[in-house]
Design a protein around this motif. Structure first.
Motif, PDB file in Angstrom:
ATOM      1  N   GLN A  75       0.740  -1.250  -0.152  1.00 45.38           N
ATOM      2  CA  GLN A  75       0.213  -0.118  -0.095  1.00 45.38           C
ATOM      3  C   GLN A  75       0.824   1.308   0.046  1.00 45.38           C
ATOM      4  O   GLN A  75       1.619   1.284   0.557  1.00 45.38           O
ATOM      5  N   ASP A 138      -3.042  -0.426  -3.648  1.00 45.60           N
ATOM      6  CA  ASP A 138      -3.497  -1.086  -2.445  1.00 45.60           C
ATOM      7  C   ASP A 138      -3.684  -2.656  -2.840  1.00 45.60           C
ATOM      8  O   ASP A 138      -4.795  -2.976  -3.117  1.00 45.60           O
ATOM      9  N   LYS A 286      -2.830   3.043   3.749  1.00 44.43           N
ATOM     10  CA  LYS A 286      -3.782   2.377   2.898  1.00 44.43           C
ATOM     11  C   LYS A 286      -4.481   3.605   2.257  1.00 44.43           C
ATOM     12  O   LYS A 286      -5.232   4.501   2.920  1.00 44.43           O
ATOM     13  N   PRO A 287      -4.555   3.704   0.762  1.00 44.32           N
ATOM     14  CA  PRO A 287      -5.245   4.815   0.188  1.00 44.32           C
ATOM     15  C   PRO A 287      -6.827   4.540   0.443  1.00 44.32           C
ATOM     16  O   PRO A 287      -7.230   3.224   0.486  1.00 44.32           O
ATOM     17  N   ASP A 288      -7.566   5.516   0.330  1.00 44.09           N
ATOM     18  CA  ASP A 288      -9.016   5.283   0.284  1.00 44.09           C
ATOM     19  C   ASP A 288      -9.596   4.574  -0.424  1.00 44.09           C
ATOM     20  O   ASP A 288      -9.148   4.787  -1.946  1.00 44.09           O
ATOM     21  N   ALA A 289     -10.544   3.801  -0.480  1.00 44.64           N
ATOM     22  CA  ALA A 289     -11.188   2.920  -1.676  1.00 44.64           C
ATOM     23  C   ALA A 289     -11.723   3.720  -2.688  1.00 44.64           C
ATOM     24  O   ALA A 289     -11.646   3.346  -3.893  1.00 44.64           O
ATOM     25  N   SER A 290     -12.044   4.796  -2.311  1.00 40.04           N
ATOM     26  CA  SER A 290     -12.582   5.863  -3.730  1.00 40.04           C
ATOM     27  C   SER A 290     -11.307   6.229  -4.473  1.00 40.04           C
ATOM     28  O   SER A 290     -11.855   6.633  -5.549  1.00 40.04           O
ATOM     29  N   THR A 291     -10.458   5.949  -4.151  1.00 41.12           N
ATOM     30  CA  THR A 291      -9.173   6.424  -5.213  1.00 41.12           C
ATOM     31  C   THR A 291      -9.265   5.477  -6.276  1.00 41.12           C
ATOM     32  O   THR A 291      -8.947   6.024  -7.586  1.00 41.12           O
TER      33      THR A 291
END
Length: 416
Positions: A75, A138, A286-291
């Motif tokens: 990540q 991710d 951890k990047p946001d899932a919306s990315t």
């Protein structure tokens, strides 16, 4: 500066530990199935220069290579700057015509109806010049890379089974699935799945460089640095052999995670780096899932890259040309060893290269770019960049590698 073991010179023949480290370094890669952005194939601009020499514990070259090998960062997110200076001349738009002849991309003379968002064509822009990328990962199923342009942005997104390419300038979308890309790669000669094996991050480049480490290579620790606000060690890789166009490769390795943060390849001829890629900002959170979420914008043209569609993108004359090239490449051999390795094959096309009168723009370009050479092999033309050189003989044989012009001529003479 900390007392780094800068004299710790080693080769692959020094022990199993280094060989094992190199093998593992090739396996433990930040998953960038679609983060890979062409630059095929690196000193950063002043704003990206190192900002200090942190005091870090002493390490050996073997320990630093092992640290890279053990790095298993899944990540991350950040900004990457890529500078590539191969010393190629200004082609005046000719390269667009050459590329379109094979890909059939729109607006550049091809016969197909390709998409401006197709990564196989779009990412070739990174072969030269300076570019800024935003990257995120991710795990193996979610990656994103965005190429920032003037008043526009190109994004390549992998989310689960879907791969999306979006060009905001043209409002075009390219969509494929992982399975579809794999089928297309097998069925269409010379065409890779989008973003496959194309380097974008310093780790991508470093993994390739570490594969070249053998008994012909010097590997040392060259001090410390700070990159993107993080403490790092410098790993320096240099050819021991004469005749290579590679001067040195320097990898800045994150002291905490072992992740390469910056990769610099300088040529033996001196001057600016040939390839320079490094993070200017990086986070291992951890990047946001919306990315990684993407929905085609309203009104966007969407091109589906199914198996039949990908075949249709290559015009008939393009498929014939690719077939001829693939047939010629069947006889490819590698001569020499280490950094002086040269790839050679016979195209089967004698008569030399096209002249300006016979070959039009392409013939004139080739003539101005190449150096005429002679030897025991006969005569031919050497095409030079600051890194890779190629000799094409008048009887259709090709010798290419990261070696000097003299090395190519000697190889051709020895093979006659």
């Amino acid at each position: 500066m900390a007392p780094i073991d800068s004299d710790d010179n080693t080769t692959a023949g020094d022990g199993e530990e280094l060989r094992a480290g190199r093998r593992k370094a090739a396996r433990y890669v930040v998953p960038v199935a679609v983060m890979g952005v062409a630059a095929a194939t690196i000193g950063l601009v002043p704003a990206l220069a190192d900002s200090g020499d942190p005091d870090l514990p002493k390490v050996t070259a073997e320990q630093l290579i092992e640290k890279i090998a053990k790095s298993d960062v899944q990540q991350l997110s950040g900004t990457v700057r890529i500078n590539t200076d191969l010393g190629l001349p200004d082609l005046g738009g000719l390269e667009s015509g050459l590329m379109s002849g094979m890909s059939g991309s729109p607006g550049s003379g091809g016969d197909g109806e390709g998409s401006a968002a197709d990564p196989s064509a779009k990412l070739t822009e990174l072969v030269s010049g300076s570019h800024t990328l935003r990257v995120a990962a991710d795990g193996p199923d979610r990656q994103k890379v965005s190429l920032l342009e003037d008043a526009a942005e190109y994004s390549l997104i992998h989310n689960g089974k879907d791969v999306w390419g979006y060009d905001s300038r043209t409002n075009e979308v390219y969509h494929s699935t992982a399975d579809g890309a794999e089928r297309a790669e097998k069925d269409v000669p010379g065409r890779d799945a989008p973003g496959k094996d194309v380097p974008a991050t310093p780790k991508d480049f470093a993994d390739q460089a570490l594969k070249s480490v053998d008994a012909t290579t010097s590997v040392t620790v060259g001090g410390t640095a700070q990159v993107a606000g993080r403490d790092a060690y410098r790993l320096v890789v240099e050819p021991k052999q004469d005749g290579s166009t590679v001067g040195a490769i320097t990898v800045a390795v994150d002291a905490e995670t072992g992740t390469p943060l910056k990769f610099t390849l300088t040529p033996a001829s001196g001057g600016a780096a040939v390839v320079d890629v490094g993070f200017t900002k990086v986070s291992f959170a951890k990047p946001d899932a919306s990315t990684f979420a993407f929905t085609p914008p309203e009104g966007a043209k969407v091109t589906e890259a199914d198996e039949a569609g990908r075949k249709a993108e290559i015009p008939e004359h393009g498929r014939e040309a690719e077939g001829d090239l693939a047939e010629g490449m069947d006889g490819l051999k590698v001569i020499g060893e280490g950094w002086n390795s040269i790839a050679t094959f016979d195209t089967g096309a004698g008569g030399g290269l096209p002249t300006a009168s016979a070959g039009g723009d392409l013939g004139g370009f080739l003539g101005s770019f190449g150096d005429q050479v002679k030897g025991d092999f006969g005569s031919g033309t050497v095409f030079k960049t600051r890194l890779v050189n190629a000799l094409i003989t008048d009887d259709g044989k090709v010798y290419a590698g990261a070696v000097t012009k003299d090395a190519l001529v000697k190889a051709a003479d020895a093979a006659r």
